[in-house]
Scaffold this active site. Structure first.
Site, PDB file in Angstrom:
ATOM      1  CG  LEU A  63     -21.936 -40.632  30.499  1.00  0.00           C
ATOM      2  CD1 LEU A  63     -21.909 -39.183  30.976  1.00  0.00           C
ATOM      3  CD2 LEU A  63     -20.780 -40.895  29.545  1.00  0.00           C
ATOM      4  CG  ASN A  94     -29.162 -48.014  31.347  1.00  0.00           C
ATOM      5  OD1 ASN A  94     -28.495 -46.992  31.187  1.00  0.00           O
ATOM      6  ND2 ASN A  94     -28.998 -49.093  30.600  1.00  0.00           N
ATOM      7  CG  ASP A 305     -27.419 -47.390  22.582  1.00  0.00           C
ATOM      8  OD1 ASP A 305     -27.198 -47.158  23.787  1.00  0.00           O
ATOM      9  OD2 ASP A 305     -28.139 -48.334  22.188  1.00  0.00           O
TER      10      ASP A 305
END
Ligand code: DOR
Length: 447
Positions: A63, A94, A305
């Site tokens: 996001l 990340n 993903d």
């Protein structure tokens, strides 16, 4: 608000339901499910010809907030989620800074609450700063509510560190989600080490770069126990190892993405950066192994993903463009059209992969529409056909390799916690036409 959903076909494998059903939603819960509920005092939605499923759960999305707001925000990512029929998403750590402190977890939860669309389950970093050098404060992250730990985007190269992180996660009762990549073996590659990349003169990442880490994680898991989940499996060698692990009774789950199921390395032809992804799209034999693994139940979860990037970044030359494809708004129609309609999986099997198994992995409600459960559901129109048009996405990303594909089975209504968040493709708070679309649906039921 209370609502009666009538005329639809409910598929709820956990409760053994596959057929016509009326569903009464009271407040934020499922109140009753029956073939016919008789007279009910609640506004009705007429869903004739539509399919009702437990809300989709995506165990792997990016996001980008904090730090990557030009790629996606929590609000735009959640809008993309409900547009695609997802009622819950687990977001990878990340970000910039990475999710390695209580403050960042609480920031994400607050932003998600404010967006008020999909449920958002933050995942915490396994190592501080995702640098792979020391373990992140897992206890603190767990206390703040993360639903698992991962350094996704990067592998944890130090095996001793990974072992210790798995031991901590076991005590905390949370899954470790591993991005399996041996950097020395994949080093500098940008595509699969195969014919397409060779023709383009691009450096390749071989399947074995993934598989050696899959092997390591399986062996560590044998030592530790707990919950291990392997992200975005892409290589046939990895599938062989999963088969071995299952035979040995090793407790783990794994996921595959729609793009690895439906595309091969050929998609990078013409230096198409929208097909640049890590792990890379691989050879036809890899894709076949993944489909078989899904059919056999060796791989239990399909996760998107969803990795949005700023369109300008993807316009860079192939070597420098970032890895990633988006998936929230295309996953269901892709899988419906190319997997269910082609007879590769039944709809019940697909629901397991897209709702039941990911909810189990994260230890969250979902995948179950029994009375008393949260009213998280999606309505699919199996006849609704359309083209993938990235400029219509709610996501800020445009980086899909599926542009122009003609698909069926688009979600037409998404309900989270008893509240309609998407109706006829219009997302609450994002589309001016949402109130009119909702009114239209309610009025149709009166006719
Ligand atoms: O293609 C990818 N993009 N793979 C990853 O593992 C990370 C992701 C990203 O964050 O963009």
């Amino acid at each position: 608000m209370d609502l009666l959903l009538k005329g639809g076909i409910l598929h709820d494998p956990v409760n053994g339901w596959e057929g016509p059903a009326e569903i009464l939603v009271k407040g934020n819960r499922i109140e009753a499910v029956s073939i016919s509920l008789g007279p009910v005092e609640a506004p009705a939605l007429e869903l004739k010809g539509k399919i009702i499923l437990p809300g989709l759960v995506d165990a792997h999305v990016h996001l980008r907030e904090p730090g990557g707001e030009s790629k996606e925000t929590i609000a735009s990512g959640c809008a993309a989620a409900v547009a695609g029929g997802f009622t819950a998403v687990a977001c990878m750590p990340n970000t910039d800074p990475p999710v390695d402190s209580r403050e960042i977890v609480s920031y994400i939860k607050e932003k998600a609450r404010h967006a008020g669309l999909a449920r958002v389950y933050p995942l915490g970093a396994l190592t501080r700063g995702q640098k792979g050098e020391e373990i992140a404060p897992l206890w603190e992250l767990a206390e703040e509510g993360v639903r698992g730990f991962s350094d996704d985007g990067r592998p944890v190269m130090n095996s001793a560190l990974m072992l210790r992180a798995m031991q901590f996660a076991l005590v905390l009762g949370l899954p470790v989600i591993s991005h399996c990549e041996n950097l020395a073996l994949s080093g500098g590659g940008v595509v699969h080490a195969g014919a397409a990349g060779y023709r383009l003169g691009l450096p390749g990442m071989p399947g074995v770069a993934e598989a050696v880490m899959v092997a390591r994680e399986i062996l560590l898991q044998q030592q530790v126990g707990g919950k291990l989940h392997l992200a975005h499996i892409s290589a046939k060698e990895s599938v062989d190892l999963l088969r071995w692990a299952k035979e040995k009774g090793v407790n783990l789950t794994s996921e595959v993405t729609p793009h690895h199921l439906l595309l091969t390395e050929e998609a990078v032809e013409g230096f198409n950066t929208n097909a640049k992804v890590n792990p890379p799209l691989r050879a036809a034999a890899d894709r076949e192994a993944l489909l078989e693994a899904l059919q056999e139940g060796l791989i239990e979860i399909i996760a998107t993903d969803h990795a949005p990037h700023n369109p300008r970044e993807k316009e860079a030359d192939f070597l420098n463009a970032p890895f990633g494809v988006i998936g929230l708004e295309t996953a269901f129609p892709l899988l419906w059209t190319k997997i269910v309609e082609q007879g590769i999986l039944s709809l019940a099997e697909l629901i397991k992969c897209l709702s039941i198994a990911p909810a189990n992995l994260l230890g969250v409600p979902g995948g179950n529409l029994a009375p008393g459960m949260p009213a998280d559901l999606v309505v699919i129109d199996p006849q609704k056909e359309g083209l993938v048009q990235p400029d219509k996405f709610y996501s800020r990303g445009r980086n899909t390799p599926f542009e122009g594909w003609r698909l069926k089975g688009f979600p037409v209504l998404t309900m989270v916690d008893g509240d309609i968040k998407m109706c006829d493709g219009k997302v609450k708070g994002f589309s001016r036409d949402f109130p009119a679309a909702l009114e239209n649906l309610l009025n149709n039921a009166k006719d």
